[in-house]
Design an enzyme around this catalytic site. Sequence first.
Site, mmCIF file in Angstrom:
data_model
loop_
_atom_site.group_PDB
_atom_site.id
_atom_site.type_symbol
_atom_site.label_atom_id
_atom_site.label_comp_id
_atom_site.label_asym_id
_atom_site.label_seq_id
_atom_site.Cartn_x
_atom_site.Cartn_y
_atom_site.Cartn_z
ATOM 1 N N HIS B 80 24.576 27.761 53.515
ATOM 2 C CA HIS B 80 24.391 28.099 52.097
ATOM 3 C C HIS B 80 25.755 28.346 51.452
ATOM 4 O O HIS B 80 26.058 27.819 50.373
ATOM 5 C CB HIS B 80 23.498 29.343 51.972
ATOM 6 C CG HIS B 80 23.565 30.027 50.638
ATOM 7 N ND1 HIS B 80 23.006 29.495 49.493
ATOM 8 C CD2 HIS B 80 24.137 31.201 50.259
ATOM 9 C CE1 HIS B 80 23.228 30.313 48.472
ATOM 10 N NE2 HIS B 80 23.917 31.353 48.906
ATOM 11 N N ASP B 109 43.399 9.172 29.945
ATOM 12 C CA ASP B 109 42.664 9.322 31.213
ATOM 13 C C ASP B 109 43.467 10.257 32.100
ATOM 14 O O ASP B 109 44.486 10.806 31.676
ATOM 15 C CB ASP B 109 42.483 7.940 31.899
ATOM 16 C CG ASP B 109 41.262 7.925 32.811
ATOM 17 O OD1 ASP B 109 41.180 8.809 33.681
ATOM 18 O OD2 ASP B 109 40.399 7.055 32.641
ATOM 19 N N TRP B 145 30.652 31.413 56.995
ATOM 20 C CA TRP B 145 31.529 30.424 56.359
ATOM 21 C C TRP B 145 32.999 30.725 56.626
ATOM 22 O O TRP B 145 33.851 29.851 56.489
ATOM 23 C CB TRP B 145 31.267 30.344 54.846
ATOM 24 C CG TRP B 145 31.972 31.400 54.036
ATOM 25 C CD1 TRP B 145 31.585 32.691 53.886
ATOM 26 C CD2 TRP B 145 33.187 31.239 53.290
ATOM 27 N NE1 TRP B 145 32.484 33.353 53.088
ATOM 28 C CE2 TRP B 145 33.478 32.492 52.700
ATOM 29 C CE3 TRP B 145 34.059 30.177 53.043
ATOM 30 C CZ2 TRP B 145 34.598 32.712 51.895
ATOM 31 C CZ3 TRP B 145 35.164 30.402 52.245
ATOM 32 C CH2 TRP B 145 35.426 31.651 51.686
ATOM 33 N N SER B 172 40.223 16.130 49.485
ATOM 34 C CA SER B 172 39.683 15.855 48.154
ATOM 35 C C SER B 172 40.232 16.851 47.137
ATOM 36 O O SER B 172 40.665 16.479 46.037
ATOM 37 C CB SER B 172 38.155 15.916 48.210
ATOM 38 O OG SER B 172 37.617 15.947 46.920
ATOM 39 N N SER B 173 40.237 18.140 47.501
ATOM 40 C CA SER B 173 40.701 19.178 46.565
ATOM 41 C C SER B 173 42.191 19.034 46.283
ATOM 42 O O SER B 173 42.625 19.174 45.135
ATOM 43 C CB SER B 173 40.464 20.569 47.143
ATOM 44 O OG SER B 173 39.100 20.811 47.231
ATOM 45 N N HIS B 256 41.374 34.375 49.751
ATOM 46 C CA HIS B 256 41.394 35.173 48.522
ATOM 47 C C HIS B 256 41.776 34.348 47.294
ATOM 48 O O HIS B 256 41.072 34.417 46.285
ATOM 49 C CB HIS B 256 42.207 36.458 48.638
ATOM 50 C CG HIS B 256 41.800 37.364 47.523
ATOM 51 N ND1 HIS B 256 40.621 38.069 47.531
ATOM 52 C CD2 HIS B 256 42.340 37.570 46.307
ATOM 53 C CE1 HIS B 256 40.468 38.681 46.377
ATOM 54 N NE2 HIS B 256 41.493 38.395 45.614
ATOM 55 N N GLU B 258 41.131 31.372 46.976
ATOM 56 C CA GLU B 258 39.927 30.552 46.798
ATOM 57 C C GLU B 258 38.929 31.240 45.848
ATOM 58 O O GLU B 258 38.274 30.601 45.037
ATOM 59 C CB GLU B 258 39.282 30.279 48.168
ATOM 60 C CG GLU B 258 37.899 29.660 48.154
ATOM 61 C CD GLU B 258 37.882 28.237 47.641
ATOM 62 O OE1 GLU B 258 38.942 27.598 47.579
ATOM 63 O OE2 GLU B 258 36.774 27.758 47.286
ATOM 64 N N TYR B 260 39.681 33.048 43.400
ATOM 65 C CA TYR B 260 40.164 32.857 42.023
ATOM 66 C C TYR B 260 40.069 31.411 41.600
ATOM 67 O O TYR B 260 39.934 31.120 40.407
ATOM 68 C CB TYR B 260 41.581 33.433 41.881
ATOM 69 C CG TYR B 260 41.509 34.932 42.009
ATOM 70 C CD1 TYR B 260 41.129 35.702 40.924
ATOM 71 C CD2 TYR B 260 41.707 35.553 43.228
ATOM 72 C CE1 TYR B 260 40.973 37.062 41.044
ATOM 73 C CE2 TYR B 260 41.550 36.915 43.364
ATOM 74 C CZ TYR B 260 41.181 37.665 42.271
ATOM 75 O OH TYR B 260 41.014 39.009 42.408
ATOM 76 N N SER B 271 36.654 31.359 27.363
ATOM 77 C CA SER B 271 37.653 31.463 26.289
ATOM 78 C C SER B 271 37.531 30.329 25.278
ATOM 79 O O SER B 271 38.065 30.423 24.172
ATOM 80 C CB SER B 271 39.071 31.448 26.881
ATOM 81 O OG SER B 271 39.234 32.522 27.768
ATOM 82 N N HIS B 305 42.862 42.780 52.200
ATOM 83 C CA HIS B 305 41.796 43.728 51.803
ATOM 84 C C HIS B 305 40.436 43.265 52.327
ATOM 85 O O HIS B 305 39.479 44.017 52.280
ATOM 86 C CB HIS B 305 41.790 43.989 50.284
ATOM 87 C CG HIS B 305 41.417 42.813 49.439
ATOM 88 N ND1 HIS B 305 41.921 42.620 48.187
ATOM 89 C CD2 HIS B 305 40.578 41.782 49.647
ATOM 90 C CE1 HIS B 305 41.416 41.517 47.669
ATOM 91 N NE2 HIS B 305 40.592 41.003 48.534
ATOM 92 N N HIS B 306 40.373 42.016 52.799
ATOM 93 C CA HIS B 306 39.134 41.545 53.437
ATOM 94 C C HIS B 306 39.042 42.033 54.879
ATOM 95 O O HIS B 306 38.038 41.791 55.542
ATOM 96 C CB HIS B 306 39.087 40.011 53.426
ATOM 97 C CG HIS B 306 39.002 39.418 52.059
ATOM 98 N ND1 HIS B 306 37.807 39.138 51.438
ATOM 99 C CD2 HIS B 306 39.961 39.081 51.168
ATOM 100 C CE1 HIS B 306 38.036 38.632 50.238
ATOM 101 N NE2 HIS B 306 39.334 38.594 50.042
ATOM 102 N N THR B 331 42.913 41.315 34.638
ATOM 103 C CA THR B 331 41.501 40.987 34.401
ATOM 104 C C THR B 331 40.981 41.785 33.208
ATOM 105 O O THR B 331 40.235 41.262 32.367
ATOM 106 C CB THR B 331 40.655 41.276 35.659
ATOM 107 O OG1 THR B 331 41.321 40.708 36.787
ATOM 108 C CG2 THR B 331 39.278 40.674 35.542
ATOM 109 N N LYS B 334 41.927 40.277 29.959
ATOM 110 C CA LYS B 334 41.040 39.182 29.576
ATOM 111 C C LYS B 334 39.740 39.700 28.969
ATOM 112 O O LYS B 334 39.303 39.245 27.909
ATOM 113 C CB LYS B 334 40.715 38.308 30.790
ATOM 114 C CG LYS B 334 41.860 37.429 31.166
ATOM 115 C CD LYS B 334 41.496 36.506 32.290
ATOM 116 C CE LYS B 334 42.510 35.403 32.372
ATOM 117 N NZ LYS B 334 42.454 34.481 31.250
ATOM 118 N N ARG B 453 24.930 42.736 56.491
ATOM 119 C CA ARG B 453 24.688 41.374 56.011
ATOM 120 C C ARG B 453 24.434 40.464 57.215
ATOM 121 O O ARG B 453 24.646 40.858 58.354
ATOM 122 C CB ARG B 453 25.875 40.876 55.184
ATOM 123 C CG ARG B 453 27.158 40.808 55.955
ATOM 124 C CD ARG B 453 28.365 40.573 55.068
ATOM 125 N NE ARG B 453 28.413 39.216 54.541
ATOM 126 C CZ ARG B 453 29.552 38.615 54.156
ATOM 127 N NH1 ARG B 453 30.705 39.257 54.231
ATOM 128 N NH2 ARG B 453 29.538 37.398 53.670
#
Lengths: 43, 538
Positions: B80, B109, B145, B172-173, B256, B258, B260, B271, B305-306, B331, B334, B453
């Site tokens: 998932h 283009d 994951w 690809s990315s 991390h 990722e 963002y 915006s 922090h993870h 943040t 914003k 979890r």
Amino acid sequence: MKPRNEHSPQQRKGIKKTVAILALVAVGLFLWSVYLVLQQANV
Amino acid sequence: MSHDITHDELSHDHDHKPKGFVNRWLLTTNHKDIGTLYLIFALTMFIIGGTMAMVIRLELFQPGLQFVEPFFFNQMTTMHALFMIFGAVMPAFVGLANWMVPMMIGAPDMALPRLNNFSFWLLPFAFVVLASTFFMPGGAPAGGWTMYPPLVLQGGQNVAFLVFAVHLMGISSILGAINIIATIVNMRAPNVGYLNMPMFVWTWLITAFLLILVMPVLAGAVTMLLTDRYFGTSFFNAAGGGDPVMFQHIFWFFGHPEVYIMILPSFGIVSEIIPTFARKRLFGYVSMVYATAAIAFLSFIVWAHHMFSVGMPLGGQLYFMYATMLIAVPTGVKVFNWLATMWRGAMTFETPMLFSIAFVALFSVGGFSGVMMALAPVDLQYHDTYFIVAHFHYVLVPGSIFAIIAAAYYWLPKWTGHMYDERLGKIHFWWSAISVNVLFFPQHFLGLAGMPRRIPDYSTQFAEFNMWSSIGGFAFGLAQIFFVYIVIKTVRGGQKATAQVWDDAQGLEWTVPSPAPHHTFDEYKPVDLSKMAHGDTH
């Protein structure tokens, strides 16, 4: 008719330079992450 | 034959779309067609990933094991996440970038159209490889994951397929990101400076840099997993002199930023939308740009922090705690800028605006729980509980997914030439906004009460909140099927959209007809800067 999306010489040069720099950064980071682990693992 | 092609001509009989399915879709180099392919792919993956979420919520509806085996449940949670992150959210943003970035900067283009086609077509192969593991002996990846060794290496032959799929997604990315940067840096109309660019373009430029800086690191980490599994190395095997915690450091150095990568383009979308429906210029455009860059920079220096619970020196804990809390500052800039944009605006509440306002409110809920978890001492209690699940789903579902839905409603008339049904859109919004809270808010309480979890069964004390969460989940899932219906209905017909679509929308995309012609901005010439979206630079 002029081919579509043709880049100007200046754009072409800029695109080549951008791609070269970014590709170097990407490959460099890949190698750096492997190096970091090798160093940590005392290999 | 040589004459200037105007947009009016292009919008009618001279659109020069390639003939035939293969030329139009498989071999396309057109940014709009590739954008459409990305969006269809993302929607497909969203439905598949959503189905897995339904299996998870069905099993958790009641305590005990009802529907699936625990091992299959673990495959569901892992797949998932992989499908939603790499298959739905990221490709949806790339699809939006493909469609909108060239049009927003006056480019004909993407800079590298053939590479663009290649970037897209890697993805279906990557996900076929990944999904094929369901049919293997030992099943699909089930170690989460995050792919932590040694657990993930115990997953049978799926490890090779998982790693290969992640490599394809990464390539690809990276190629997509290089293309986006090359386009924005080199293909802007001659008078469009960096500080004339719409916020969506700015956020994507910064996101693309994040992608290039972190995807190779993930590739390095998973390659070492592969050699540990199949070639006898011990990069992450303590028995052979390696270090499993090192994998976590490397993974989160990718992971991390990722996070963002999956939220900065949302900031750009919101915006764009809020000023349109508040009928005001975006408040604090330049500060928005700096805040985005600051968030991106900070995302590189907070990864551990993870991992507070792995055991790290007190100095490390303090550093990662304070650095993480610092992210709340840009943040906050914003969020307050969006509020200031709405302040005393002549607001109307069309569907894209409703989703955007819900984004601001509910993303902030996820942001607040994020600040709570940044505190190293209390994180030891939250770690690996449903509180974490609630936190990141608030950031990703009413955060990223709501922004993608808002973007779809906002630009769908430009893509299809038809207005969507506003009444159905509003029903979709309220249905989603209520159900998403029923789904995820109770998970905060479950986590605080100690529910771990990634478990298929739980103590009876957690039964009631889980039941509510599952009811919310089913309702939210149905709401997104309804969204698919609205999109298909809009593609097939509906009230004709004007070029401007929204009365007070600013930006070059609104200067071309709806639907946008196959080719736009064919000539490299200055554009009317007064049509560009943002206020405090001119």
